[in-house]
Design an enzyme around this catalytic site. Sequence first.
Site, PDB file in Angstrom:
ATOM      1  N   PRO A  42      -5.222 -11.808  13.375  1.00 59.88           N
ATOM      2  CA  PRO A  42      -6.007 -11.049  14.357  1.00 59.88           C
ATOM      3  C   PRO A  42      -6.262  -9.621  13.874  1.00 59.88           C
ATOM      4  O   PRO A  42      -5.411  -9.011  13.229  1.00 59.88           O
ATOM      5  CB  PRO A  42      -5.143 -11.066  15.612  1.00 59.88           C
ATOM      6  CG  PRO A  42      -3.823 -11.608  15.220  1.00 59.88           C
ATOM      7  CD  PRO A  42      -3.928 -12.246  13.887  1.00 59.88           C
ATOM      8  N   GLY A  78      -2.303  -4.357  13.761  1.00 60.08           N
ATOM      9  CA  GLY A  78      -1.252  -3.858  12.866  1.00 60.08           C
ATOM     10  C   GLY A  78      -0.704  -4.930  11.940  1.00 60.08           C
ATOM     11  O   GLY A  78       0.379  -4.776  11.372  1.00 60.08           O
ATOM     12  N   GLY A  93      -2.296  -6.263   9.204  1.00 57.85           N
ATOM     13  CA  GLY A  93      -2.801  -6.211   7.826  1.00 57.85           C
ATOM     14  C   GLY A  93      -4.001  -7.089   7.553  1.00 57.85           C
ATOM     15  O   GLY A  93      -4.205  -7.515   6.415  1.00 57.85           O
ATOM     16  N   ASP A 121      -0.055  -2.021   2.515  1.00 59.36           N
ATOM     17  CA  ASP A 121      -0.597  -3.302   3.000  1.00 59.36           C
ATOM     18  C   ASP A 121      -1.096  -4.167   1.837  1.00 59.36           C
ATOM     19  O   ASP A 121      -0.684  -5.330   1.716  1.00 59.36           O
ATOM     20  CB  ASP A 121      -1.723  -3.078   4.032  1.00 59.36           C
ATOM     21  CG  ASP A 121      -1.202  -2.517   5.346  1.00 59.36           C
ATOM     22  OD1 ASP A 121      -0.030  -2.116   5.400  1.00 59.36           O
ATOM     23  OD2 ASP A 121      -1.975  -2.478   6.319  1.00 59.36           O
TER      24      ASP A 121
HETATM   25  C1  MEV Z   1      -0.400   0.402   8.238  1.00 64.73           C
HETATM   26  O1  MEV Z   1      -0.014  -0.942   8.079  1.00 64.73           O
HETATM   27  C2  MEV Z   1       0.679   1.318   7.758  1.00 64.73           C
HETATM   28  C3  MEV Z   1       0.377   2.810   7.877  1.00 64.73           C
HETATM   29  O2  MEV Z   1       1.538   3.474   7.397  1.00 64.73           O
HETATM   30  C4  MEV Z   1      -0.827   3.216   7.092  1.00 64.73           C
HETATM   31  C5  MEV Z   1      -0.626   3.077   5.579  1.00 64.73           C
HETATM   32  O3  MEV Z   1       0.485   3.188   5.107  1.00 64.73           O
HETATM   33  O4  MEV Z   1      -1.644   2.878   4.876  1.00 64.73           O
HETATM   34  C6  MEV Z   1       0.190   3.217   9.334  1.00 64.73           C
END
Ligand code: MEV
Length: 329
Positions: free
Chosen positions: A106, A110, A112, A157
Amino acid sequence: MDRPVTWSAPGKVIICGEHFVVYGVTAIAAALDKRAYCTVSPRDDSVIRISSKQVGAAEWRDGELVKESSKGVGNRLNAYHKMVSAILASHDRRKGVNVVIDSQIPRALGLGSSASIAVATAGALLDLLNVSFEPDDLAQHALIAESEVHYRPSGIDPAVTTLGGIIRFKRGVKPVRLEPPAPLELLVIETGKTKRTSEMVRKVAQFRELHIGIFDKLMELVDVVSQEVELAILNNRLERLGSLLTVNHNVLRIIGVSTPELDDVVDASISSGAYGAKLTGGGGGGTVIAVASSQNLKRIYEVLQRSYSVRRVRLPQEGVRRESSPVIV
Ligand code: MEV
C-alpha cells in the site's frame, strides 16, 4: 534485448532509527512479505511508457509527458520515468521501453512502496539491457526515484528492499545484514491513514532547526537504541526488543511525527499484551509495528484485528529477485 524481463522487490519496515537516519544515525530495517513486481520490455520508438495496475498509465517522449490515462497520473509516475530515462541514457540507449508495475504494497503507509517499485524496475531494466550489476547499483539507481518522492532520502529504503532480510544501515556506510538465530515475527498494523514521507521529513528538519541542541541529544539516544535493538535481535531477546521499540516511539513523538491515532495503536498493542510497539517509517499516519512473545502473538493479533488491519510477518524475507512470469496489466 527482445524478451520482457520481470523483477520484484519487497516492501519494508523500519525497526528503529527512522528520521534520525537522515542525519547520520544508525537504523535497523527489515524487508516485508508484500512485494512490487515490474516487467520491462523493449520498444521500437523512443517512448517510455509506464503503466501501474494501481495508478494508471503515462507516456513520455524525449523527457516530455505526451499521454496519461487520467490527469495527474504522469506526475505520480514521473519519479520512475526519471530513473528509467537516466538508466537508458547512461547506457547510451535511444530506444524506449514499456514498464508495467503491479505493487502489493500500500502507498504512503510507511512501507517502502516507492523504493520497492524503483528497485524492481531498475533490476528488470538493467537485466533487459544485459548489463551486469551489483545490488548496490540497484539501490543507487532507485535513489534517483526516491529523491523525487522523499525530500532528502537517507537511502535506507532502497538498501533494505534490495538486500532483503534485516539490515543495519548508516548513511555512507555499506549496509550489514543481521542474521537472527530464529525467525522474528512482527505484528504490522496499518492505520489506513496515508501521509507523504517528504512532508514528515520536512517537518523534522523544522523541528531540528528550532531545537538543534535537543535534536543532537535525541540523535545520541536513538543511536544507543539502534545498538541495543541489534543486540536484542541477535540474541532473540523479544521483551527487550519490544521495550526498545516503545522508547523509539516516544522519541518520534517528541519530534512531532506521531499522531493520536498512531499513539492509540501503540497503546492498544501494549495493553493487549505486546512487549512494545512503535510507528514505522515517515509517520504522520501509516503503520505501527509491535513485538510480542510467541505464546501471546496469536491472541494479540486477534484482539487488534477487531479494530485494525493487522498482519503477522515472519522475518527475514527475500530481497530483490528475478521472476519467471510477467506482470499483466
Ligand atoms: C522512510 O522510510 C524513512 C525516513 O527516515 C526517510 C529516509 O530515511 O529516507 C523517514
